[in-house]
Each structure stands twice: as structure tokens, then as C-alpha cells.
Design a protein around this motif. Sequence first.
Motif, PDB file in Angstrom:
ATOM      1  N   GLY A 104       0.796  -1.227   0.000  1.00 47.16           N
ATOM      2  CA  GLY A 104       0.000   0.000   0.000  1.00 47.16           C
ATOM      3  C   GLY A 104       0.825   1.272   0.000  1.00 47.16           C
ATOM      4  N   PRO A 105       1.856   1.393   0.858  1.00 51.24           N
ATOM      5  CA  PRO A 105       2.683   2.606   0.810  1.00 51.24           C
ATOM      6  C   PRO A 105       3.352   2.820  -0.544  1.00 51.24           C
ATOM      7  N   SER A 106       3.812   1.738  -1.164  1.00 53.10           N
ATOM      8  CA  SER A 106       4.408   1.858  -2.494  1.00 53.10           C
ATOM      9  C   SER A 106       3.367   2.312  -3.507  1.00 53.10           C
ATOM     10  N   SER A 107       2.148   1.762  -3.408  1.00 55.29           N
ATOM     11  CA  SER A 107       1.078   2.152  -4.325  1.00 55.29           C
ATOM     12  C   SER A 107       0.714   3.624  -4.145  1.00 55.29           C
ATOM     13  N   ILE A 136       0.681   8.973  -6.648  1.00 58.42           N
ATOM     14  CA  ILE A 136       0.933  10.414  -6.669  1.00 58.42           C
ATOM     15  C   ILE A 136       1.942  10.759  -7.756  1.00 58.42           C
ATOM     16  N   LEU A 137       3.025   9.993  -7.818  1.00 58.28           N
ATOM     17  CA  LEU A 137       4.095  10.286  -8.772  1.00 58.28           C
ATOM     18  C   LEU A 137       3.612  10.132 -10.211  1.00 58.28           C
ATOM     19  N   ASN A 138       2.857   9.072 -10.493  1.00 61.73           N
ATOM     20  CA  ASN A 138       2.390   8.833 -11.854  1.00 61.73           C
ATOM     21  C   ASN A 138       1.348   9.846 -12.288  1.00 61.73           C
ATOM     22  N   VAL A 139       0.481  10.237 -11.378  1.00 63.23           N
ATOM     23  CA  VAL A 139      -0.523  11.242 -11.729  1.00 63.23           C
ATOM     24  C   VAL A 139       0.141  12.591 -11.999  1.00 63.23           C
ATOM     25  N   VAL A 140       1.088  12.980 -11.156  1.00 65.52           N
ATOM     26  CA  VAL A 140       1.796  14.245 -11.370  1.00 65.52           C
ATOM     27  C   VAL A 140       2.536  14.214 -12.704  1.00 65.52           C
TER      28      VAL A 140
END
Length: 296
Positions: free
Chosen positions: A214-217, A222-226
Motif C-alpha cells: 500500500g505505501p508503495s502504491s 501520486i508520482l504517476n498522476v503528477v
Amino acid sequence: MRRRRSGLARGEALTGYTFVAPNLVLLVVFVLVPLVWAAVISLERTNGFGSGQFVGLDNYTRLVRDPVFWRATVNTLLFTVLVTPLSMALGLGIAVLLDSVLPARGLFRSILILPMAISGVATALMGVLVFDQDTGVVDKVLRAVGLPAISWQSDGTAAFASVVLVTLWWRVGFNMLIYLAGLQAINPELYEAARLDGAGGWQRFRHLTVPLVGPSSFFLLILNVVYSFQVFDIVFVMTGGGPQNATTVLVTYAYDNGFVTGDQGYAAAIGIVLLLLTLAFTVVRWRTSRTRDLVE
């Protein structure tokens, strides 16, 4: 004694500020100042790189009536909705395979991580070589087996699909790497206990693997959406936003206004809207996530 403690505390605080100061200076100079300046420019009407005329919120009002802006917004959201879950799902699936007893795991890891060492422009140029509708590898293969070629640059849907496919190739390796690190941090005894309880492979994946990464997801989401909101290089090199704005995204539209037509005020307004969208998503996701701080 209290004076000595307070003196030590001030000394520690001063030491901490000394170490943090260079980063703070860089943050102010290269992030905060340009951001404030962009907000100021977004309130002006400009024509080239000269001084602008203050027009208040006229640029933002113009955005509401601009069909190309709304097309770019829809394209950006669609790109995000397609690339983010697909790249994360593929990254997780590959990470699970590479964390198992798959033969030649080191070789496969190296191959999948290799795109991370390539810049976005170089990746896009490789995408052009693969998906060019006249000389691309894909259309040559299709013609060789008797199938009709695809108009990758002339058809809007095909052009958008080519951008998505190249982006997936570029991003999956990074997602896989983060998920692999998360998987290797899970205690193997949990899986052994699940096996003893009769849990099958899918049940272990669904009820153990997915929650425990979950923390990795959360981080990857966040990173992929940004990244998806800010996508520029791959779209700019492969399609230039065409055909007929079918692949135009917010950043390429801002670039066209700011550096092609010279309307920096309008381009800055697009950038501010993009920033607000990104911040809104990040805040909402942060407040609604229940797995960002999950530990074993």
C-alpha cells in the motif's frame, strides 16, 4: 541547567538550519519565485517577451470559453486515467514475477529498468521509429503479414494510443522497481502462514500482497498522476499535439501559447490551473488514503 539545555537546543537548531539553508535557498530561487512570477504573469496580457498589461482574471475567463483548452484538459485526464493504473498494474505484476523463482530474474530486471536511463525525448524518438505510419516498424510488420497499416499520425485515436504505449514502456520499469523493493520488505513468514491456512495464490496476492505494498502504491499513484498531468516531451516529439488537437495536453497547449504565439499571460494561466489540479488531487489522495503509512 535550564540555560545549558536551552543553549544546546539553540545550537542544535542553528546547526539544523545551517544544513537546510542551501536547500531552502534553491527551493525559493528555483521554485517559489518562478511560481509567484507565473501567477503574476497570468494576470497580464502579453504579446512577446516584453512588459505586459494587467487584465486581472481575463485570462482565466478566456480559458472557460476556449474549446482547445477543454480538449487539452480532457486529453490530459484521459491520458492520466489510462497510463497511471496500467503502468502500476503492469509494474506490480512484473515485480511479483521477478520476486519469485523466475529464471534469469537479473536479466529481466536489467531489461525492464533500462528505459529509466533514457530521457523522454530519446524515448519519444524511439517511439517515432516504431510507430511512424510511413517507415515505422509496426506498420512494416503489419504489411508483411498482409494486414492493413495503421495511420498513427493521421488518425487521432491511433496517435493517442501510440503516445500511451510508448509512455507505458517508459514508466513500467520504474513502477516495477518500487514495487519490487516493497515486496522484498514483506516478511516471508506471512505468506507461509497464509499457505498453512489454505490460502491460494490469488488469495495471497489479493489479501496480503496488495495491502502490504500500500505505501508503495500510494507513492507511485501520486508520482504517476503528477507525471501524467505534466507530460510534454513524448507528446511534443511524437505527435506535436496533432492531428487536430487529438493529442494536445495542457502542457503542450501552454507551450504553444507561450513560445509559439507569444501569449505568455495565457500560457501562465494554463500552468496555474494545472498546478491547482495537481495540488487538489494530491491533497484529496493524501486525506483519503488508508495505506500510505501501512507497516507490517
